[in-house]
Design a protein around this motif. Structure first.
Motif, PDB file in Angstrom:
ATOM      1  N   ALA A 157     -19.257  16.520  -2.157  1.00  0.00           N
ATOM      2  CA  ALA A 157     -18.643  17.452  -1.077  1.00  0.00           C
ATOM      3  C   ALA A 157     -19.349  18.838  -0.816  1.00  0.00           C
ATOM      4  O   ALA A 157     -19.134  19.308   0.200  1.00  0.00           O
ATOM      5  CB  ALA A 157     -18.191  18.096  -1.718  1.00  0.00           C
ATOM      6  N   GLN A 158     -20.151  19.225  -1.549  1.00  0.00           N
ATOM      7  CA  GLN A 158     -21.386  20.773  -1.146  1.00  0.00           C
ATOM      8  C   GLN A 158     -22.162  19.937  -0.033  1.00  0.00           C
ATOM      9  O   GLN A 158     -22.404  20.730   0.754  1.00  0.00           O
ATOM     10  CB  GLN A 158     -21.886  20.836  -2.735  1.00  0.00           C
ATOM     11  N   ALA A 159     -22.576  18.440  -0.458  1.00  0.00           N
ATOM     12  CA  ALA A 159     -23.685  17.816  -0.019  1.00  0.00           C
ATOM     13  C   ALA A 159     -22.910  17.465   1.888  1.00  0.00           C
ATOM     14  O   ALA A 159     -23.776  17.476   2.639  1.00  0.00           O
ATOM     15  CB  ALA A 159     -23.905  16.483  -0.041  1.00  0.00           C
ATOM     16  N   ALA A 160     -21.616  17.465   1.820  1.00  0.00           N
ATOM     17  CA  ALA A 160     -20.834  17.545   3.301  1.00  0.00           C
ATOM     18  C   ALA A 160     -20.831  18.443   3.661  1.00  0.00           C
ATOM     19  O   ALA A 160     -20.833  18.809   5.095  1.00  0.00           O
ATOM     20  CB  ALA A 160     -19.312  17.118   2.869  1.00  0.00           C
ATOM     21  N   VAL A 210     -14.458  11.257  -3.739  1.00  0.00           N
ATOM     22  CA  VAL A 210     -15.444  11.803  -2.767  1.00  0.00           C
ATOM     23  C   VAL A 210     -15.178  12.331  -1.802  1.00  0.00           C
ATOM     24  O   VAL A 210     -15.252  12.983  -1.370  1.00  0.00           O
ATOM     25  CB  VAL A 210     -16.700  10.207  -3.124  1.00  0.00           C
ATOM     26  N   ILE A 211     -13.985  11.153  -1.230  1.00  0.00           N
ATOM     27  CA  ILE A 211     -14.374  11.041   0.103  1.00  0.00           C
ATOM     28  C   ILE A 211     -12.957  12.770   0.581  1.00  0.00           C
ATOM     29  O   ILE A 211     -13.602  13.058   1.267  1.00  0.00           O
ATOM     30  CB  ILE A 211     -13.493   9.955   0.936  1.00  0.00           C
ATOM     31  N   GLU A 212     -12.012  12.124  -0.103  1.00  0.00           N
ATOM     32  CA  GLU A 212     -10.535  13.500  -0.516  1.00  0.00           C
ATOM     33  C   GLU A 212     -11.401  15.278  -0.190  1.00  0.00           C
ATOM     34  O   GLU A 212     -11.783  15.636   0.403  1.00  0.00           O
ATOM     35  CB  GLU A 212     -10.070  13.301  -1.204  1.00  0.00           C
ATOM     36  N   ALA A 213     -12.531  15.469  -1.104  1.00  0.00           N
ATOM     37  CA  ALA A 213     -13.498  16.222  -1.216  1.00  0.00           C
ATOM     38  C   ALA A 213     -14.035  16.974   0.391  1.00  0.00           C
ATOM     39  O   ALA A 213     -14.329  18.095   0.425  1.00  0.00           O
ATOM     40  CB  ALA A 213     -13.847  16.540  -2.449  1.00  0.00           C
ATOM     41  N   CYS A 214     -14.288  15.822   0.566  1.00  0.00           N
ATOM     42  CA  CYS A 214     -15.599  16.217   1.507  1.00  0.00           C
ATOM     43  C   CYS A 214     -14.904  16.506   2.299  1.00  0.00           C
ATOM     44  O   CYS A 214     -15.390  17.218   3.547  1.00  0.00           O
ATOM     45  CB  CYS A 214     -16.375  14.841   1.584  1.00  0.00           C
TER      46      CYS A 214
END
Length: 367
Positions: A157-160, A210-214
């Motif tokens: 999420a941080q990378a996104a 991961v998708i939801e956090a991004c």
């Protein structure tokens, strides 16, 4: 487009979805290059990507970039996607590509259990995966705790968030080929009995989080591309889904979580995925989800990319037919674009005789 190039018209139609507009249907496939010392992409990397934008590539997907975890990559010159120096390097890449009129997304990556103990850049960091198993099923480390899994979700999420902040046009999550996210998908590497394990749908839970956090970090309008594959680096015949029904069970949670475009990795785009249909993996994914899809796999060459031996150029007729039939929406080109930054322009201009065969020595240079 000239009269002689009418047959190529489907490849050069514009692409419009609810979150992404592209000038044509070509995508530069992500290809690990390893020209970023200390994980920092420099001017040579920026120029490498810019050359593809200048020559008409519709969308560039960067090589895999390591998220903020000490064991995310294997190699001191693999680019990272965390830390001020690496992110400044990527911001420069974005600027160069945008100045050339292109669009670009980073591929966010963790190699998981494919990493060997002692690999750089962090030799003391142990490889991690859902069950601590190598792709061959050998126990290497302990299974990750739930707390460690949640921390990894946060790293993606941080990378996104950073990708959006420094100006990228979207993100691609690498969930293919037996790397970290795919190790949760695959029953051979995921033996968990908690919420991250179970049947084919249950094993998507990590990717869903991961998708939801991004999505929470980037907002509703920022494109999220998700790359997946059936095959693994150690087993080209591996299958996550053995039937269309299983594929649908796998894809549904990912769609619900917020994937906008699926990047369906195959070794040969012309191979049918299931008996009784000519559709490839991308074709089936589009049919089952209704989402735009990217097809990939030895486009324009007569040899499979997984061998990385030399390969000669070949006709695009079969590709164009499938694209014109709307079996898939976008086409990712790998080795042809690695070798020749002008590949898209040459194809568009009808200069087939000028296309370059792939030479494995090209891996040693940023053309």
């Amino acid at each position: 487009m000239s009269e002689t190039n009418k047959s190529l018209e489907p490849l050069f139609r514009s692409f419009k979805s609810d979150k992404l507009n592209l000038a044509n249907r070509t995508v530069m496939a992500p290809m690990t290059r390893g020209f970023s010392p200390e994980g920092i992409p420099g001017e040579d990397v920026a120029a490498y990507y810019r050359r593809r934008a200048e020559n008409g590539v519709g969308l560039i997907v960067t090589e895999g970039t390591g998220i903020n975890h000490p064991a995310s990559v294997s190699g001191a010159s693999i680019p990272l996607f965390h830390g001020e120096a690496s992110l400044n390097g990527w911001a420069n890449v974005v600027q160069e590509v945008h100045q050339a009129g292109g669009k670009i997304v980073p591929q966010l990556w963790h190699v998981g259990m494919t990493r060997k103990k002692g690999d750089l850049p962090n030799a003391d960091a142990l490889p991690v995966g859902p069950s601590g198993l190598s792709l061959d099923g050998e126990k290497i480390t302990e299974p990750m705790t739930e707390e460690e899994v949640v921390q990894m979700v946060d790293a993606y999420a941080q990378a996104a968030a950073d990708a959006k902040r420094i100006g990228f046009d979207g993100i691609e999550l690498h969930g293919a080929h037996g790397y970290f996210i795919d190790q949760f998908f695959w029953e051979n590497t995921n033996k968990r009995t908690d919420r991250y394990g179970g049947d084919i749908a249950g094993r998507t839970q990590f990717a869903v989080e991961v998708i939801e956090a991004c999505r929470r970090e980037v907002g509703p309008d920022f494109p999220i591309i998700f790359r997946f594959s059936q095959w693994k680096m150690n087993d080209f015949k591996a299958k996550l889904a053995k039937t269309p029904d299983e594929l649908e069970q796998f894809l549904k949670p990912l769609v619900k979580a917020g994937v906008d475009i699926f990047h369906c990795s195959t070794r040969r785009f012309w191979d049918a995925e299931f008996e009784g249909s000519d559709l490839n993996l991308a074709g089936w994914t589009k049919k089952l989800t209704g989402k735009p899809v990217i097809s990939v796999g030895s486009v324009g060459l007569d040899g499979e990319f997984t061998s990385f031996a030399g390969a000669n150029t070949t006709s695009l007729d079969g590709l164009i037919e499938k694209l014109d039939n709307e079996e898939f929406d976008l086409v990712a080109i790998g080795r042809s674009l690695l070798m020749d930054p002008e590949w898209v322009k040459k194809v568009r201009d009808g200069r087939a005789n000028d296309l370059l065969p792939f030479n494995k020595e090209a891996l040693q240079k940023l053309y």
